[in-house]
Write a protein that holds these residues in place. Structure first.
Motif, PDB file in Angstrom:
ATOM      1  N   ASP A   5       0.856  -1.191   0.000  1.00 55.23           N
ATOM      2  CA  ASP A   5       0.000   0.000   0.000  1.00 55.23           C
ATOM      3  C   ASP A   5       0.886   1.232   0.000  1.00 55.23           C
ATOM      4  OD1 ASP A   5      -1.930   1.924   0.349  1.00 55.23           O
ATOM      5  OD2 ASP A   5      -2.550   1.266   2.355  1.00 55.23           O
ATOM      6  N   ARG A   6       0.634   2.136  -0.939  1.00 57.69           N
ATOM      7  CA  ARG A   6       1.503   3.316  -1.005  1.00 57.69           C
ATOM      8  C   ARG A   6       1.135   4.366   0.044  1.00 57.69           C
ATOM      9  NH1 ARG A   6      -0.608   5.708  -6.686  1.00 57.69           N
ATOM     10  NH2 ARG A   6      -2.683   6.279  -5.996  1.00 57.69           N
ATOM     11  N   ASP A   7      -0.028   4.214   0.648  1.00 55.05           N
ATOM     12  CA  ASP A   7      -0.432   5.193   1.657  1.00 55.05           C
ATOM     13  C   ASP A   7       0.311   4.946   2.962  1.00 55.05           C
ATOM     14  OD1 ASP A   7      -2.230   7.158   0.729  1.00 55.05           O
ATOM     15  OD2 ASP A   7      -3.713   5.581   0.387  1.00 55.05           O
ATOM     16  N   ALA A  13      -8.423   5.518   0.225  1.00 54.51           N
ATOM     17  CA  ALA A  13      -8.684   6.893  -0.220  1.00 54.51           C
ATOM     18  C   ALA A  13      -9.316   7.738   0.876  1.00 54.51           C
ATOM     19  CB  ALA A  13      -9.606   6.860  -1.437  1.00 54.51           C
ATOM     20  N   TRP A  14     -10.001   7.059   1.796  1.00 52.91           N
ATOM     21  CA  TRP A  14     -10.722   7.824   2.818  1.00 52.91           C
ATOM     22  C   TRP A  14      -9.793   8.697   3.638  1.00 52.91           C
ATOM     23  CZ3 TRP A  14     -15.816   8.579   3.120  1.00 52.91           C
ATOM     24  CH2 TRP A  14     -16.628   7.743   2.331  1.00 52.91           C
ATOM     25  N   HIS A  27     -22.403   8.601   0.371  1.00 52.90           N
ATOM     26  CA  HIS A  27     -23.308   7.447   0.358  1.00 52.90           C
ATOM     27  C   HIS A  27     -23.065   6.666   1.636  1.00 52.90           C
ATOM     28  CE1 HIS A  27     -23.888   8.493  -3.822  1.00 52.90           C
ATOM     29  NE2 HIS A  27     -22.578   8.566  -3.921  1.00 52.90           N
ATOM     30  N   ARG A  28     -23.570   5.461   1.639  1.00 50.39           N
ATOM     31  CA  ARG A  28     -23.359   4.658   2.837  1.00 50.39           C
ATOM     32  C   ARG A  28     -22.012   3.939   2.755  1.00 50.39           C
ATOM     33  NH1 ARG A  28     -27.167  -0.417   4.006  1.00 50.39           N
ATOM     34  NH2 ARG A  28     -25.880  -1.428   5.573  1.00 50.39           N
ATOM     35  N   VAL A  76       3.661   0.741  -5.902  1.00 52.46           N
ATOM     36  CA  VAL A  76       3.985  -0.116  -7.050  1.00 52.46           C
ATOM     37  C   VAL A  76       4.106   0.769  -8.289  1.00 52.46           C
ATOM     38  CG1 VAL A  76       3.116  -1.947  -8.550  1.00 52.46           C
ATOM     39  CG2 VAL A  76       2.882  -2.138  -6.056  1.00 52.46           C
ATOM     40  N   THR A 306     -17.763   0.487  -1.204  1.00 53.27           N
ATOM     41  CA  THR A 306     -17.363  -0.366  -0.079  1.00 53.27           C
ATOM     42  C   THR A 306     -18.158  -1.667  -0.024  1.00 53.27           C
ATOM     43  OG1 THR A 306     -18.824   0.988   1.280  1.00 53.27           O
ATOM     44  CG2 THR A 306     -16.469   1.446   1.410  1.00 53.27           C
TER      45      THR A 306
HETATM   46  C1  LIG Z   1     -15.646  11.903  -2.551  1.00 50.79           C
HETATM   47  C2  LIG Z   1     -15.949  10.444  -2.541  1.00 50.79           C
HETATM   48  C3  LIG Z   1     -16.878   9.937  -1.667  1.00 50.79           C
HETATM   49  C4  LIG Z   1     -17.161   8.571  -1.646  1.00 50.79           C
HETATM   50  N1  LIG Z   1     -18.094   8.125  -0.773  1.00 50.79           N
HETATM   51  C5  LIG Z   1     -18.376   6.818  -0.721  1.00 50.79           C
HETATM   52  C6  LIG Z   1     -19.315   6.312   0.225  1.00 50.79           C
HETATM   53  O1  LIG Z   1     -19.903   7.061   0.990  1.00 50.79           O
HETATM   54  N2  LIG Z   1     -19.539   4.978   0.250  1.00 50.79           N
HETATM   55  C7  LIG Z   1     -18.880   4.116  -0.574  1.00 50.79           C
HETATM   56  O2  LIG Z   1     -19.099   2.915  -0.491  1.00 50.79           O
HETATM   57  N3  LIG Z   1     -17.995   4.570  -1.485  1.00 50.79           N
HETATM   58  C8  LIG Z   1     -17.720   5.886  -1.571  1.00 50.79           C
HETATM   59  N4  LIG Z   1     -16.795   6.327  -2.468  1.00 50.79           N
HETATM   60  C9  LIG Z   1     -16.142   5.364  -3.342  1.00 50.79           C
HETATM   61  C10 LIG Z   1     -14.779   4.953  -2.747  1.00 50.79           C
HETATM   62  O3  LIG Z   1     -13.984   4.806  -3.834  1.00 50.79           O
HETATM   63  C11 LIG Z   1     -14.865   3.702  -1.865  1.00 50.79           C
HETATM   64  O4  LIG Z   1     -15.544   3.961  -0.693  1.00 50.79           O
HETATM   65  C12 LIG Z   1     -13.556   3.096  -1.378  1.00 50.79           C
HETATM   66  O5  LIG Z   1     -12.613   4.069  -1.054  1.00 50.79           O
HETATM   67  C13 LIG Z   1     -13.054   2.187  -2.419  1.00 50.79           C
HETATM   68  O6  LIG Z   1     -12.154   1.340  -1.782  1.00 50.79           O
HETATM   69  P1  LIG Z   1     -10.944   0.697  -2.558  1.00 50.79           P
HETATM   70  O7  LIG Z   1     -10.205  -0.110  -1.547  1.00 50.79           O
HETATM   71  O8  LIG Z   1     -11.429   0.052  -3.782  1.00 50.79           O
HETATM   72  O9  LIG Z   1     -10.052   1.945  -3.039  1.00 50.79           O
HETATM   73  P2  LIG Z   1      -9.278   3.036  -2.197  1.00 50.79           P
HETATM   74  O10 LIG Z   1      -9.959   3.378  -0.931  1.00 50.79           O
HETATM   75  O11 LIG Z   1      -8.962   4.135  -3.157  1.00 50.79           O
HETATM   76  O12 LIG Z   1      -7.921   2.308  -1.791  1.00 50.79           O
HETATM   77  C14 LIG Z   1      -6.937   2.005  -2.755  1.00 50.79           C
HETATM   78  C15 LIG Z   1      -5.628   1.765  -2.044  1.00 50.79           C
HETATM   79  O13 LIG Z   1      -4.684   1.342  -3.015  1.00 50.79           O
HETATM   80  C16 LIG Z   1      -3.481   2.055  -2.824  1.00 50.79           C
HETATM   81  N5  LIG Z   1      -2.775   2.186  -4.107  1.00 50.79           N
HETATM   82  C17 LIG Z   1      -3.217   2.764  -5.248  1.00 50.79           C
HETATM   83  N6  LIG Z   1      -2.280   2.681  -6.200  1.00 50.79           N
HETATM   84  C18 LIG Z   1      -1.220   2.063  -5.649  1.00 50.79           C
HETATM   85  C19 LIG Z   1       0.088   1.715  -6.136  1.00 50.79           C
HETATM   86  N7  LIG Z   1       0.472   1.985  -7.390  1.00 50.79           N
HETATM   87  N8  LIG Z   1       0.933   1.081  -5.294  1.00 50.79           N
HETATM   88  C20 LIG Z   1       0.551   0.783  -4.009  1.00 50.79           C
HETATM   89  N9  LIG Z   1      -0.653   1.112  -3.504  1.00 50.79           N
HETATM   90  C21 LIG Z   1      -1.532   1.738  -4.317  1.00 50.79           C
HETATM   91  C22 LIG Z   1      -3.914   3.415  -2.297  1.00 50.79           C
HETATM   92  O14 LIG Z   1      -2.855   4.032  -1.628  1.00 50.79           O
HETATM   93  C23 LIG Z   1      -5.073   3.019  -1.387  1.00 50.79           C
HETATM   94  O15 LIG Z   1      -4.624   2.728  -0.083  1.00 50.79           O
HETATM   95  C24 LIG Z   1     -16.508   7.696  -2.527  1.00 50.79           C
HETATM   96  C25 LIG Z   1     -15.564   8.189  -3.422  1.00 50.79           C
HETATM   97  C26 LIG Z   1     -15.293   9.559  -3.440  1.00 50.79           C
HETATM   98  C27 LIG Z   1     -14.292  10.088  -4.419  1.00 50.79           C
END
Ligand SMILES: Cc1cc2nc3c(=O)[nH]c(=O)nc-3n(C[C@H](O)[C@H](O)[C@H](O)COP(=O)(O)OP(=O)(O)OC[C@H]3O[C@@H](n4cnc5c(N)ncnc54)[C@H](O)[C@@H]3O)c2cc1C
Length: 346
Positions: A5-7, A13-14, A27-28, A76, A306
């Motif tokens: 994880d790069r974070d 993203a949260w 959203h929820r 990555v 989520t």
């Molecule tokens: C403003 C906003 C509000 C939202 N609200 C909601 C909501 O209320 N409810 C909901 O269900 N969804 C919501 N979403 C959608 C949101 O995308 C998801 O909630 C959730 O963050 C998706 O989870 P994920 O693990 O797929 O991606 P992410 O949370 O984006 O996690 C991806 C992870 O991968 C890592 N990563 C990325 N690229 C690399 C790399 N090259 N090398 C290493 N690590 C990497 C990142 O650092 C991060 O830790 C919202 C989106 C936005 C933009």
């Protein structure tokens, strides 16, 4: 298994969302499977603290409880195919590249905000940011701000900016459909939206925006905003000039700043060497990149919320196991589940 994880911390993203965003503003947020063991749930999570802090904290407790080992921060840079067919995962943060038969890209979208090519973008002398760079409405106090985008983030920005003493102007490419906030209607539309996402993913087309299918539910907050006259949508401007935007009727509107809140694409740049590009669309069926054996895309298209943690991720975990065992690609499906995932309540 290795998780990278790069974070710097938990929350995906949260952890980067702006301070004012609270759970329930968008959203929820669905619980992770097993979160009940810890006695925590997003259903009753605090609404008075920034969502970024609450989600990061709950996910940290989840990782600790289940002893999930994540290597952070490791970014990555690229994933390529080796001669022997395995995948090579490269990062400057690793002492040496890793090799793997299967890679699950759960990279989200935060790193790839959409910004359209509008003539004059480089001429504009004011501030331009995307959703990902937005920190606080206070940064814009006293400014005229063009907010571009038809989704809940853009609408949230309009509200925050108005409350912080800025003058927001709301631009969208298409008229926005407001819906009476009705749960049944929302679920139907959510299902339809997931179906369209799934259809586009299977066909390898660029993913449609969620809001274009679902419309925006008129929550009490959004209704209030509309009643205040702040959601008078302006059609997308045609170009930028040094101090503003040229609207479709040809007149120039002076603005000090532009916030591009037009959503995101899957952040798939590290997979370019495998022929994967989110701008062109990737052929994805039930989380498998159909044309790239061994590459799973978690959280892509119909899984992009989520709720995917409960459904898509479970299926991907099962399919990774099957692929590692028998090498069949895409892994055979016990039955067609299709677009049953729902992001309506996500
Ligand atoms: C403003 C906003 C509000 C939202 N609200 C909601 C909501 O209320 N409810 C909901 O269900 N969804 C919501 N979403 C959608 C949101 O995308 C998801 O909630 C959730 O963050 C998706 O989870 P994920 O693990 O797929 O991606 P992410 O949370 O984006 O996690 C991806 C992870 O991968 C890592 N990563 C990325 N690229 C690399 C790399 N090259 N090398 C290493 N690590 C990497 C990142 O650092 C991060 O830790 C919202 C989106 C936005 C933009």
């Amino acid at each position: 298994m290795t998780v990278l994880d790069r974070d710097p911390s938990t929350g995906g993203a949260w952890q980067h969302r702006w301070e004012a965003l609270r759970l329930g503003d968008a959203h929820r947020v669905h619980d992770l499977p097993g979160m009940d063991e810890l006695g925590i749930t997003f259903e009753t999570a605090p609404r008075d603290r920034p969502a970024r802090d609450v989600v990061a904290e709950y996910y940290r407790r989840f990782e600790d409880h289940f002893r999930i080992q994540v290597r952070r921060p490791v970014e990555v840079a690229s994933v390529r195919r080796q001669r022997d067919g395995r995948l090579l995962v490269d990062s400057e943060d690793l002492a040496a590249p890793l090799t793997a038969k299967a890679v699950v890209a759960a990279v989200g979208t935060w790193g790839a905000p959409r910004q359209p090519e509008v003539p004059g973008t480089d001429l504009f002398r004011g501030v331009q940011i995307t959703t990902a760079a937005y920190r606080s409405a206070a940064d814009f106090a006293g400014l005229r701000v063009a907010v571009v985008g038809g989704g809940t983030s853009a609408i949230g920005f309009v509200r925050e900016l108005a409350d912080a003493g800025a003058a927001p102007l709301w631009f969208t490419r298409k008229p926005v459909r407001f819906l009476e906030a009705d749960a049944t209607l929302g679920e139907d539309l959510g299902r339809e939206s997931v179906r369209l996402q799934d259809e586009a993913a299977r066909a390898g087309q660029e993913l449609p925006s969620i809001v274009s299918t679902t419309g925006i539910p008129l929550t009490p907050r959004i209704r209030k905003l509309r009643d205040r006259g702040l959601l008078e949508r302006r059609p997308m401007f045609v170009r930028l000039v040094t101090d503003g935007v040229v609207e479709q009727d040809g007149h120039t509107t002076v603005v000090d700043a532009i916030i591009w809140a037009m959503g995101f694409r899957a952040d798939l740049a590290p997979f370019a060497a495998l022929g994967v590009d989110a701008r062109d669309g990737v052929e994805v069926d039930r989380g498998c990149a159909v044309r790239v054996p061994g590459l799973f895309l978690a959280g892509y298209g119909p899984q992009a919320s989520t709720v995917s943690a409960n459904r898509g991720a479970r299926r991907i975990a099962r399919d990774v196991g099957a692929y590692l065992t028998d090498g069949q690609w895409p892994p055979p499906q016990p039955r067609r589940v299709g677009a049953s995932e729902s992001i309506t309540r996500a």
